[in-house]
Scaffold this motif. Structure first.
Motif, PDB file in Angstrom:
ATOM      1  N   ASP A  23      17.413   3.521  66.004  1.00 47.71           N
ATOM      2  CA  ASP A  23      17.442   3.534  67.473  1.00 47.71           C
ATOM      3  C   ASP A  23      17.686   4.937  68.008  1.00 47.71           C
ATOM      4  O   ASP A  23      17.034   5.370  68.957  1.00 47.71           O
ATOM      5  CB  ASP A  23      18.514   2.574  68.002  1.00 47.71           C
ATOM      6  CG  ASP A  23      18.182   1.118  67.741  1.00 47.71           C
ATOM      7  OD1 ASP A  23      17.029   0.803  67.354  1.00 47.71           O
ATOM      8  OD2 ASP A  23      19.089   0.275  67.910  1.00 47.71           O
ATOM      9  N   ALA A  24      18.632   5.649  67.401  1.00 48.71           N
ATOM     10  CA  ALA A  24      18.939   7.008  67.858  1.00 48.71           C
ATOM     11  C   ALA A  24      17.755   7.943  67.622  1.00 48.71           C
ATOM     12  O   ALA A  24      17.445   8.796  68.461  1.00 48.71           O
ATOM     13  CB  ALA A  24      20.184   7.535  67.142  1.00 48.71           C
ATOM     14  N   ALA A  25      17.082   7.783  66.491  1.00 55.51           N
ATOM     15  CA  ALA A  25      15.962   8.668  66.160  1.00 55.51           C
ATOM     16  C   ALA A  25      14.732   8.408  67.018  1.00 55.51           C
ATOM     17  O   ALA A  25      13.930   9.306  67.242  1.00 55.51           O
ATOM     18  CB  ALA A  25      15.594   8.514  64.685  1.00 55.51           C
TER      19      ALA A  25
ATOM     20  N   LEU B  70      24.044  -0.050  60.617  1.00 55.05           N
ATOM     21  CA  LEU B  70      24.001   1.411  60.649  1.00 55.05           C
ATOM     22  C   LEU B  70      22.566   1.920  60.578  1.00 55.05           C
ATOM     23  O   LEU B  70      22.200   2.874  61.273  1.00 55.05           O
ATOM     24  CB  LEU B  70      24.828   1.998  59.507  1.00 55.05           C
ATOM     25  CG  LEU B  70      26.329   1.819  59.625  1.00 55.05           C
ATOM     26  CD1 LEU B  70      27.018   2.292  58.347  1.00 55.05           C
ATOM     27  CD2 LEU B  70      26.876   2.548  60.834  1.00 55.05           C
ATOM     28  N   ASN B  71      21.750   1.289  59.756  1.00 54.62           N
ATOM     29  CA  ASN B  71      20.350   1.657  59.654  1.00 54.62           C
ATOM     30  C   ASN B  71      19.648   1.470  61.003  1.00 54.62           C
ATOM     31  O   ASN B  71      18.901   2.341  61.454  1.00 54.62           O
ATOM     32  CB  ASN B  71      19.662   0.828  58.566  1.00 54.62           C
ATOM     33  CG  ASN B  71      18.244   1.247  58.320  1.00 54.62           C
ATOM     34  OD1 ASN B  71      17.867   2.392  58.518  1.00 54.62           O
ATOM     35  ND2 ASN B  71      17.434   0.299  57.875  1.00 54.62           N
TER      36      ASN B  71
END
Length: 186
Positions: free
Chosen positions: A155-157, A149-150
């Motif tokens: 990755d999304a950020a 999740l981290n």
């Protein structure tokens, strides 16, 4: 590797539904229990959103769980005392444990889900596996989920950023102004 249907399969001499009946858990009781812990449709959606994380990390999750199960003398002794031959079949256990993890993020938490959970509980009782051992096995897997999740959040950020070209800050300088402001106290 595993399907949601693999959870709780095997011969324990009793069905999950029979166990629910034995425990007095019907639709009304299940609904009350969900309300008691404030588990609602939003929780179901959040858990279902973890399905890709579980799928991408299933082998690591199953490995972490089973390494603990088979890797300690105390847990191995419990398995060795059992006359349930399936517990020595690592392929079978990989399917069951994989189904167990997939069911968490399956999005459906109805009587069938809880029937499968009661079968797992009965298996633990049948082989004499203390609850704290199961808790330890499960705790080993949470780090895998948290790390995944981290990484997904990172990755999304950072999606679309060029790691080779540093960006210039558009913020104004954070240095303190040398201007002295009059005090309000008099």
């Amino acid at each position: 590797m595993a399907s949601r249907n693999a959870i709780g399969d095997g011969d324990l001499g009793v069905s999950g539904r029979d166990l629910l009946d034995e425990l007095g858990i019907d639709r009304t009781e299940l609904q009350w229990r969900k309300e008691f812990i404030d588990f609602d449709a939003e929780d179901e959606r959040r858990l279902a959103s973890l399905s890709p994380v579980v799928d991408e990390n299933l082998d690591a999750l199953v490995g972490a769980f089973n390494d603990y199960l088979y890797g300690y003398d105390e847990t191995r002794a419990i398995l060795d005392r059992s006359d349930n031959a399936a517990l020595d079949d690592r392929e079978y256990m990989n399917r069951v444990v994989g189904g167990y993890f997939k069911s968490f993020a399956g999005g459906t938490y109805d009587l069938d889900y809880y029937a499968a959970r009661t079968r797992i509980g009965r298996l633990h009782d049948t082989v004499g596996m203390p609850l704290h051992f199961f808790g330890g096995m499960f705790a080993n897997t949470t780090g895998i989920v948290f790390d995944a999740l981290n990484q997904a959040g990172t990755d999304a950020a950072t999606e679309g950023l060029n790691p080779r070209r540093p960006r210039r800050s558009t913020r104004r300088s954070t240095r303190r102004s040398r201007t002295r402001w009059p005090s309000c106290g008099g």
